[in-house]
Design a protein around this motif. Structure first.
Motif, PDB file in Angstrom:
ATOM      1  N   SER A 179       0.783  -1.327   0.032  1.00 52.38           N
ATOM      2  CA  SER A 179       0.028   0.112   0.138  1.00 52.38           C
ATOM      3  C   SER A 179       0.971   1.202   0.054  1.00 52.38           C
ATOM      4  N   PHE A 180       0.255   2.403  -0.637  1.00 50.66           N
ATOM      5  CA  PHE A 180       0.963   3.623  -0.485  1.00 50.66           C
ATOM      6  C   PHE A 180       1.600   4.033   0.895  1.00 50.66           C
ATOM      7  N   ASP A 181       0.699   3.955   1.782  1.00 52.04           N
ATOM      8  CA  ASP A 181       0.880   4.270   3.039  1.00 52.04           C
ATOM      9  C   ASP A 181       1.991   3.549   3.810  1.00 52.04           C
ATOM     10  N   GLU A 182       2.180   2.503   3.381  1.00 52.57           N
ATOM     11  CA  GLU A 182       3.409   1.591   3.987  1.00 52.57           C
ATOM     12  C   GLU A 182       4.686   2.270   3.150  1.00 52.57           C
ATOM     13  N   GLN A 183       4.300   2.319   1.823  1.00 53.50           N
ATOM     14  CA  GLN A 183       5.731   2.860   1.271  1.00 53.50           C
ATOM     15  C   GLN A 183       6.103   4.169   1.880  1.00 53.50           C
ATOM     16  N   VAL A 184       5.344   4.996   2.318  1.00 59.56           N
ATOM     17  CA  VAL A 184       5.401   6.481   2.891  1.00 59.56           C
ATOM     18  C   VAL A 184       6.136   5.956   4.399  1.00 59.56           C
ATOM     19  N   ASN A 185       5.655   4.853   5.296  1.00 61.17           N
ATOM     20  CA  ASN A 185       6.131   5.003   6.511  1.00 61.17           C
ATOM     21  C   ASN A 185       7.092   3.945   6.938  1.00 61.17           C
ATOM     22  N   GLN A 186       7.342   2.992   5.954  1.00 60.59           N
ATOM     23  CA  GLN A 186       8.207   2.098   6.171  1.00 60.59           C
ATOM     24  C   GLN A 186       9.445   2.391   6.719  1.00 60.59           C
ATOM     25  N   PRO A 187      10.321   1.638   7.436  1.00 58.54           N
ATOM     26  CA  PRO A 187      11.801   2.487   7.558  1.00 58.54           C
ATOM     27  C   PRO A 187      12.613   2.546   6.358  1.00 58.54           C
ATOM     28  N   TYR A 188      13.036   3.884   6.381  1.00 56.63           N
ATOM     29  CA  TYR A 188      13.825   4.510   5.101  1.00 56.63           C
ATOM     30  C   TYR A 188      13.105   4.475   3.836  1.00 56.63           C
ATOM     31  N   GLY A 189      11.719   4.844   4.104  1.00 56.64           N
ATOM     32  CA  GLY A 189      10.661   4.913   3.074  1.00 56.64           C
ATOM     33  C   GLY A 189      10.520   6.501   2.625  1.00 56.64           C
ATOM     34  N   LEU A 190       9.436   6.834   2.105  1.00 64.87           N
ATOM     35  CA  LEU A 190       9.399   8.223   1.456  1.00 64.87           C
ATOM     36  C   LEU A 190       9.312   9.260   2.695  1.00 64.87           C
ATOM     37  N   LYS A 191       8.731   9.074   3.517  1.00 63.40           N
ATOM     38  CA  LYS A 191       8.685  10.034   5.019  1.00 63.40           C
ATOM     39  C   LYS A 191      10.061  10.307   5.396  1.00 63.40           C
ATOM     40  N   GLN A 192      10.880   9.160   5.530  1.00 63.18           N
ATOM     41  CA  GLN A 192      12.114   9.235   5.999  1.00 63.18           C
ATOM     42  C   GLN A 192      13.142  10.129   5.179  1.00 63.18           C
ATOM     43  N   GLN A 193      12.884  10.032   3.937  1.00 61.90           N
ATOM     44  CA  GLN A 193      13.508  10.535   2.984  1.00 61.90           C
ATOM     45  C   GLN A 193      13.284  12.006   3.075  1.00 61.90           C
ATOM     46  N   VAL A 194      12.142  12.546   3.165  1.00 63.63           N
ATOM     47  CA  VAL A 194      11.708  13.853   3.315  1.00 63.63           C
ATOM     48  C   VAL A 194      12.303  14.578   4.532  1.00 63.63           C
ATOM     49  N   ASP A 195      11.841  13.685   5.647  1.00 64.43           N
ATOM     50  CA  ASP A 195      12.589  14.181   7.239  1.00 64.43           C
ATOM     51  C   ASP A 195      14.126  14.608   6.900  1.00 64.43           C
ATOM     52  N   PHE A 196      14.627  13.582   6.200  1.00 61.79           N
ATOM     53  CA  PHE A 196      16.024  13.625   6.226  1.00 61.79           C
ATOM     54  C   PHE A 196      16.664  14.598   5.601  1.00 61.79           C
ATOM     55  N   ALA A 197      16.018  15.047   4.398  1.00 60.55           N
ATOM     56  CA  ALA A 197      16.439  16.043   3.473  1.00 60.55           C
ATOM     57  C   ALA A 197      16.050  17.481   4.179  1.00 60.55           C
ATOM     58  N   GLN A 198      14.729  17.491   4.882  1.00 61.86           N
ATOM     59  CA  GLN A 198      14.724  18.838   5.789  1.00 61.86           C
ATOM     60  C   GLN A 198      15.877  18.840   6.802  1.00 61.86           C
ATOM     61  N   ALA A 199      16.295  17.918   7.497  1.00 60.87           N
ATOM     62  CA  ALA A 199      17.030  17.873   8.483  1.00 60.87           C
ATOM     63  C   ALA A 199      18.463  18.431   7.962  1.00 60.87           C
ATOM     64  N   HIS A 200      18.859  18.028   6.752  1.00 62.49           N
ATOM     65  CA  HIS A 200      19.932  18.252   6.360  1.00 62.49           C
ATOM     66  C   HIS A 200      20.009  19.642   5.067  1.00 62.49           C
ATOM     67  N   ASP A 201      19.031  20.092   5.197  1.00 63.23           N
ATOM     68  CA  ASP A 201      18.546  21.424   4.199  1.00 63.23           C
ATOM     69  C   ASP A 201      18.667  21.086   3.028  1.00 63.23           C
ATOM     70  N   LYS A 202      18.235  20.150   2.367  1.00 63.81           N
ATOM     71  CA  LYS A 202      18.531  19.758   0.826  1.00 63.81           C
ATOM     72  C   LYS A 202      17.093  19.304   0.292  1.00 63.81           C
ATOM     73  N   PRO A 203      16.932  20.108  -1.087  1.00 61.77           N
ATOM     74  CA  PRO A 203      15.770  19.536  -1.945  1.00 61.77           C
ATOM     75  C   PRO A 203      15.644  18.003  -2.039  1.00 61.77           C
ATOM     76  N   ILE A 204      14.661  17.540  -2.471  1.00 65.15           N
ATOM     77  CA  ILE A 204      14.305  16.140  -2.675  1.00 65.15           C
ATOM     78  C   ILE A 204      14.124  15.987  -4.200  1.00 65.15           C
TER      79      ILE A 204
END
Length: 346
Positions: free
Chosen positions: A241-266
């Motif tokens: 499911s798309f929700d799982e793709q978002v919330n899985q470890p190292y998934g889409l949400k973690q990418q966005v959060d990591f980029a924000q923490a490092h001040d980078k675009p995605i």
């Protein structure tokens, strides 16, 4: 995804494109040739259509299918079979450079392997030795030559997707056999390419979605040598499911959060359908995710089984993609106005 698969897919894709041209219905609208509404602050829409001149030509055809929507991200790959090709030998690069320079707001996105024999099934022990050699500077000259070629072609601002899907199992440039030397090697490549006069490259760190062979955060080489946090993401497990793709470890949400923490675009250099077949709900949800999070660019992998225009086996997903992006009505949705657009029924 396999670069070899992309090359082989071109023959099949060209047959589909020819069939569409013969039927006439899908390509009836003439694209806009003048400056559009897109700016560098908006999401650049792209697609991988074919690695060579055919890919350049199909950018215009896909734009027509989308009712004139401007494709600002041109995406291709350097073969990873020999160092000569990694240095930029393919004769299609000048065609891509001309495409890039036809409009000032376009992005040229180039996937660059870090090692030759990149799809040759090289075992982990040999990969580790190659990474150590790279970390010691043995291959720096290959990447200086590539940088010089790109600058000479007039594309010094190319987005370099270096060592993509490094957290996976397959490519010789994978990270798992020696993460520390992999990071040192990435740093050497970036330093070598940035040493060339006139360059303005941006380097895109683009793992597979999920942990795969190794968590991609263990491969991150540092903020000073990364400009964009990308992710290759397909509709496949883990994460049906798309929700799982978002919330899985190292998934889409973690990418966005990591980029924000490092001040980078995605970015999303590769995305599309895969093991769940023609899935319009996934297509809707991924486009809505892109609209919400506004990557620098996204590039759908448009050949079977992943694509929508060159792949007739995904008609429902193709309809969603086209309605979302076509005729500049979809342009508004693609940049955040999605509230009145209904999710497709299963």
């Amino acid at each position: 995804m396999s670069h070899r698969g992309r090359w082989l897919a071109g023959a099949c894709a060209s047959m589909v494109a020819v069939a569409m041209l013969l039927t006439g219905g899908a390509l009836a609208t003439t694209p806009q040739d003048g400056p559009g509404e897109d700016t560098e602050s908006e999401v650049a829409v792209g697609a991988y259509l074919q690695y060579d001149q055919a890919g350049v030509d199909r950018m215009r055809e896909l734009s027509r299918w989308l009712g004139g929507t401007e494709l600002r991200a041109g995406h291709t790959y350097l073969p990873g079979d020999t160092w000569m090709n990694i240095e930029g030998a393919p004769d299609s690069l000048p065609s891509w450079a001309r495409w890039r320079n036809a409009r000032p707001d376009r992005l040229f996105v180039l996937n660059v392997p870090m090692l030759e024999r990149n799809e040759a099934g090289v075992p982990d022990g040999q990969v580790a030795a190659l990474l150590r050699s790279g970390a010691q500077g043995k291959y720096d000259h290959h990447f200086r030559r590539l940088a010089e070629r790109l600058v000479g072609l007039g594309v010094p601002d190319t987005v370099i997707v270096l060592g993509w899907e490094m957290n996976g199992f397959n490519y010789t440039h994978r990270c798992r056999p020696d993460p520390e030397n992999w990071k040192r090697y990435w740093r050497r490549i970036v330093t070598a390419m940035r040493s060339v006069e006139g360059q303005q490259f941006r380097f895109d760190f683009a793992p597979n979605r999920g942990s795969d062979a190794v968590p991609w955060t263990k491969c991150y080489p540092g903020d000073d040598v990364v400009d964009i946090i990308g992710m290759d993401t397909y509709d496949q497990p883990p994460g049906d499911s798309f929700d799982e793709q978002v919330n899985q470890p190292y998934g889409l949400k973690q990418q966005v959060d990591f980029a924000q923490a490092h001040d980078k675009p995605i970015s999303y250099p590769e995305w599309g359908l895969f093991r769940n077949g023609d899935n319009p709900e996934y297509m809707h949800d991924m486009l809505a995710w892109i609209a919400e999070h506004k990557p620098l660019y996204h590039s759908i992998t448009d050949y079977c089984p992943h694509g929508v225009w060159q792949c007739s086996q995904n008609p429902r997903s193709a309809q969603v993609f086209r309605e979302f992006l076509a005729n500049n009505g979809g342009h508004k949705r693609a940049y955040g106005i999605v509230g009145d657009w209904a999710r497709p029924k299963k």
